[in-house]
Design a protein around this motif. Sequence first.
Motif, PDB file in Angstrom:
ATOM      1  N   TYR A  32     -23.317  -9.602 138.861  1.00  0.00           N
ATOM      2  CA  TYR A  32     -23.568  -8.151 138.769  1.00  0.00           C
ATOM      3  C   TYR A  32     -22.309  -7.459 138.251  1.00  0.00           C
ATOM      4  CZ  TYR A  32     -24.875  -3.403 140.165  1.00  0.00           C
ATOM      5  OH  TYR A  32     -25.168  -2.067 140.163  1.00  0.00           O
ATOM      6  N   PRO A  33     -22.433  -6.771 137.112  1.00  0.00           N
ATOM      7  CA  PRO A  33     -21.203  -6.301 136.446  1.00  0.00           C
ATOM      8  C   PRO A  33     -20.500  -5.120 137.118  1.00  0.00           C
ATOM      9  CG  PRO A  33     -23.142  -5.896 135.049  1.00  0.00           C
ATOM     10  CD  PRO A  33     -23.635  -6.503 136.317  1.00  0.00           C
ATOM     11  N   ALA A  65     -25.446   0.267 129.301  1.00  0.00           N
ATOM     12  CA  ALA A  65     -26.095   1.570 129.544  1.00  0.00           C
ATOM     13  C   ALA A  65     -27.332   1.429 130.428  1.00  0.00           C
ATOM     14  CB  ALA A  65     -26.444   2.247 128.224  1.00  0.00           C
ATOM     15  N   HIS A  66     -27.887   0.205 130.504  1.00  0.00           N
ATOM     16  CA  HIS A  66     -29.060   0.017 131.373  1.00  0.00           C
ATOM     17  C   HIS A  66     -28.666   0.046 132.844  1.00  0.00           C
ATOM     18  CE1 HIS A  66     -27.165  -3.828 130.809  1.00  0.00           C
ATOM     19  NE2 HIS A  66     -27.975  -4.441 131.652  1.00  0.00           N
ATOM     20  N   LEU A  67     -27.379  -0.183 133.137  1.00  0.00           N
ATOM     21  CA  LEU A  67     -26.929  -0.184 134.531  1.00  0.00           C
ATOM     22  C   LEU A  67     -26.012   0.986 134.874  1.00  0.00           C
ATOM     23  CD1 LEU A  67     -26.155  -4.008 134.946  1.00  0.00           C
ATOM     24  CD2 LEU A  67     -28.129  -2.757 135.850  1.00  0.00           C
ATOM     25  N   ARG A  68     -25.517   1.692 133.845  1.00  0.00           N
ATOM     26  CA  ARG A  68     -24.478   2.682 134.129  1.00  0.00           C
ATOM     27  C   ARG A  68     -24.971   3.860 134.966  1.00  0.00           C
ATOM     28  NH1 ARG A  68     -22.987   6.009 128.499  1.00  0.00           N
ATOM     29  NH2 ARG A  68     -25.137   6.515 127.969  1.00  0.00           N
ATOM     30  N   GLY A 128     -24.445   8.950 137.437  1.00  0.00           N
ATOM     31  CA  GLY A 128     -25.368   9.657 138.330  1.00  0.00           C
ATOM     32  C   GLY A 128     -25.138  11.152 138.212  1.00  0.00           C
ATOM     33  N   ALA A 129     -23.870  11.552 138.284  1.00  0.00           N
ATOM     34  CA  ALA A 129     -23.525  12.978 138.207  1.00  0.00           C
ATOM     35  C   ALA A 129     -23.947  13.547 136.854  1.00  0.00           C
ATOM     36  CB  ALA A 129     -22.014  13.161 138.409  1.00  0.00           C
ATOM     37  N   VAL A 186     -23.228  11.538 127.412  1.00  0.00           N
ATOM     38  CA  VAL A 186     -24.066  12.563 128.034  1.00  0.00           C
ATOM     39  C   VAL A 186     -25.541  12.414 127.661  1.00  0.00           C
ATOM     40  CG1 VAL A 186     -22.186  14.242 128.281  1.00  0.00           C
ATOM     41  CG2 VAL A 186     -23.597  14.270 126.205  1.00  0.00           C
ATOM     42  N   ILE A 187     -25.885  11.362 126.937  1.00  0.00           N
ATOM     43  CA  ILE A 187     -27.291  11.048 126.623  1.00  0.00           C
ATOM     44  C   ILE A 187     -27.538   9.639 127.139  1.00  0.00           C
ATOM     45  CG2 ILE A 187     -26.743  10.201 124.273  1.00  0.00           C
ATOM     46  CD1 ILE A 187     -29.449  11.555 123.401  1.00  0.00           C
ATOM     47  N   PRO A 188     -28.690   9.390 127.769  1.00  0.00           N
ATOM     48  CA  PRO A 188     -28.862   8.067 128.377  1.00  0.00           C
ATOM     49  C   PRO A 188     -28.663   6.919 127.392  1.00  0.00           C
ATOM     50  CG  PRO A 188     -30.544   9.559 129.183  1.00  0.00           C
ATOM     51  CD  PRO A 188     -29.787  10.317 128.135  1.00  0.00           C
TER      52      PRO A 188
END
Length: 462
Positions: A105-106, A121-124, A131-132, A450-452
């Motif tokens: 798990y990174p 980006a799939h886990l960030r 989250g914020a 700031v964009i997923p």
Amino acid sequence: MKRVKVKELLNGYPAGSDVLVKGWVRTKRESKGLVFIALNDGSTIKNIQIVAEIPRFGEELIKDISTGSAVAVTGRLVESPGKGQSVEIQAENIELYGKADPETYPLQKKGHSLEFLREIAHLRFRTNTFGAIFRIRHAMAFAIHKYFNDRGFYYLHTPIITGSDCEGAGEMFRVTTLDMENLPRKENGSVDFDRDFFGKETNLTVSGQLEGELGALSLGEIYTFGPTFRAENSNTPRHLAEFWMIEPEMAFYDINDNMDLAEDFLKYLIRYALDNCREDLEFLNKMFDSGLIERLEFVLKNPFQRITYTEAIEILSKAGRKWEFPVDWGRDLQAEHERYLVEEHFERPVIITDYPKEIKAFYMKQNDDGRTVKAMDVLFPRIGEVIGGSQREEDYNKLLSRIKELGINEKDLWWYLETRKFGTAPHSGFGLGFERLLIFITGMSNIRDVIPFPRTPKNAEF
Ligand code: 4AD
Ligand code: MG
């Protein structure tokens, strides 16, 4: 039992209640036969502490509950004796939904670089930072709809696939179902788009404005809020190939009304963030940008400076600077010029109006001087242009002659031109780049954060 979100538990939920909470483990530490788990469910940046007696659950289960794993916990909410939290949960039952092998798990340690997190980006989303950011992104999207809805603007859905180039910059992504290996050709050798899906050339939209104008010239005040696409090869921290834009368009507004709306709208959104995203902003302020909250508050306090392009050129010429890009009447302003005006000369947001017509789009209202148009760009600290807009040319003949002058195919715009034939009226509008706004509000320095799932040259992962 009904699941309770962590945010609610931490906001005065009655101690002594039996609760069910579900989320992902952020950290785990063991001490004197007890295990302390910090659990986050995305509802807030804060975690709820779970306290479990190791013998009661067994070494095996406790070992499998590691950073990143997903669990459901039932237990009693009690006042916490420890520092750092007001309440905690004494676990009675723990169900492990999914393990996260610590070897692979990174997101083990804190403090990964933003660059590394972009690669995952799939886990960030599972980091405090993202989250914020994405809670704030949501809050801003909601505030945008609220702002316009409260003021009687209608949300208009403009097409994603279009046959026209609103900005005339030719930076479009083609949409086609033609066989690339075997393109149908006309007699003169050019590609035969009659045989394409729509029977004509089509692209992803660069802006919903032209269709937005059609709505405004009947509904009065509309706004769009959707994805827009630009195939410009700009690899900068402020450009995306796919970004979201908010485009209000208002009948009977002149350029001054347009500027007033833009300023009020931006201030409303900043105020909304300060009032509704406090904890997330405080986190970002602490971790990335210690001037963030101060900067947001500063923008609220001061009226935006309004100057013409010609005045801007004068100021820049007299600045006594060596510019990388030349300052000359007729040339577009570059980021270095915009930032100088905002950050050093005026020290506040600046709205520049009346640009030379050659560097702006065909639809802008022509001034009587024959050289400039009623354009307005809003410039912000750290990002430069956040809004581009204008009063629109409502005079049929002037608009048509500008279209011809620029060599734009008027046949593609017959519907747009008809609104100037039938009941034309003064009107104005602007486009706010959603991610540019978010860079400002979150204090992030790269638009990719700031964009997923950012789309940029050579990158369309996820
Ligand atoms: O200045 P632009 O190109 O204006 C228009 O598209 C007009 N049709 C808007 C209107 O009047 N309705 O783009 C508007 C805003 C810019 O100010 C900037 O904030 C953002 O969109 N923008 C981008 N954001 C991220 N990546 C890009 N490649 C962007 N290009 C423009
Ligand atoms: Mg612009």
